[in-house]
Scaffold this active site. Sequence first.
Site, PDB file in Angstrom:
ATOM      1  CG  HIS A  78      37.122  44.219  42.660  1.00 30.33           C
ATOM      2  ND1 HIS A  78      36.931  44.874  44.244  1.00 30.33           N
ATOM      3  CD2 HIS A  78      36.934  43.429  42.437  1.00 30.33           C
ATOM      4  CE1 HIS A  78      37.038  44.015  44.612  1.00 30.33           C
ATOM      5  NE2 HIS A  78      36.356  43.264  44.083  1.00 30.33           N
ATOM      6  CG  ASP A  80      37.102  49.191  45.267  1.00 31.90           C
ATOM      7  OD1 ASP A  80      36.924  47.792  43.788  1.00 31.90           O
ATOM      8  OD2 ASP A  80      35.556  48.702  45.616  1.00 31.90           O
ATOM      9  CG  ASP A 140      35.675  41.302  47.508  1.00 31.68           C
ATOM     10  OD1 ASP A 140      36.117  41.071  46.457  1.00 31.68           O
ATOM     11  OD2 ASP A 140      34.601  40.779  48.075  1.00 31.68           O
ATOM     12  CD  GLU A 173      32.965  44.126  42.674  1.00 28.91           C
ATOM     13  OE1 GLU A 173      31.990  43.183  42.568  1.00 28.91           O
ATOM     14  OE2 GLU A 173      33.444  44.224  43.878  1.00 28.91           O
ATOM     15  CG  ASP A 196      35.403  39.925  42.358  1.00 30.55           C
ATOM     16  OD1 ASP A 196      35.836  39.460  43.170  1.00 30.55           O
ATOM     17  OD2 ASP A 196      34.763  40.844  42.236  1.00 30.55           O
TER      18      ASP A 196
END
Length: 409
Positions: A78, A80, A140, A173, A196
């Site tokens: 992801h 974001d 992340d 996410e 992730d």
Amino acid sequence: MDKLLERFLHYVSLDTQSKSGVRQVPSTEGQWKLLRLLKQQLEEMGLVNITLSEKGTLMATLPANVEGDIPAIGFISHVDTSPDFSGKNVNPQIVENYRGGDIALGIGDEVLSPVMFPVLHQLLGQTLITTDGKTLLGADDKAGVAEIMTALAVLKGNPIPHGDIKVAFTPDEEVGKGAKHFDVEEFGAQWAYTVDGGGVGELEFENFNAASVNIKIVGNNVHPGTAKGVMVNALSLAARIHAEVPADEAPETTEGYEGFYHLASMKGTVDRAEMHYIIRDFDRKQFEARKRKMMEIAKKVGKGLHPDCYIELVIEDSYYNMREKVVEHPHILDIAQQAMRDCHITPEMKPIRGGTDGAQLSFMGLPCPNLFTGGYNYHGKHEFVTLEGMEKAVQVIVRIAELTAKRGQ
């Protein structure tokens, strides 16, 4: 590992924080900037079937380079970053050959200390990428994004056998919305892995069952001097509600497979108050019991209130434990574990005390466990990632692709 660090530093320089409470997806313009950049890079790399949906899901395919009945597999990250801490003007520090002790984060008193984060003792001699103490880092999940992009470059530039490799980059996410608009059929993979996770070796296929609880409390405000028998203090009712929630079942008192109730926010006045909880549990029956507990508490505290005063409780499920879907396809985990062992990594199967896009995707027909990225301490100023961990993640992605091809030939 050509350009791995360069890619990562470029991606974290873009502010892609998602925003909760926003109806549009992606929730922020910054995510579009990174998605468009990735689309351009995928095109330059020579991938095919590149699409960017109106909801910000970017998909692409690296075509197979061998013949055979090889299943198409996917890798997903992801774009974001968490809204919990600033992601604007990220200024990474690169600490080469870490020798132990505290690491100063920028100018000031902030440090990354092995006293608070003992995992640092295991990372001596490695290259650490940290924050400057003013923002989160964005590993992340931009570490995962950089690792997938680098793995594609490795597969593209070397004679490593592989089937069709599907990749996807999703928005929002961190606020639980990105996977809701993921078109599993269009993606075309038989299974996938989100990239992730955390430290090297982590392989996760269990996550929390999750729900949100929103409580609205309507009281009655009058002058305190004449309040007896008339005032209903919404804040006092909120305090009574929280006092009924088990204090030893909070995030700060639980670990491993233990679930919790978490009061995430509370605001209000005498007249009106609002509370927002999240509920988490790995066990589905215990998860349902926690939801019933919140309803019982609301009924107990609200009993006997004046008809104009009330407590309204809304519970909404967010996602479920993907274990029940992933264990139906054990080869997905077998391949990932073998890939790690082939890369001299000991697989560490552990539950995710959180969720990933893979949790939702697994219930949408795409079994999707989670691979490590090499990052730590997400969502805050102490976040960091190791370059060596990122390199290991790339190696594992490439090896998974190769092992899958060998099984199908």
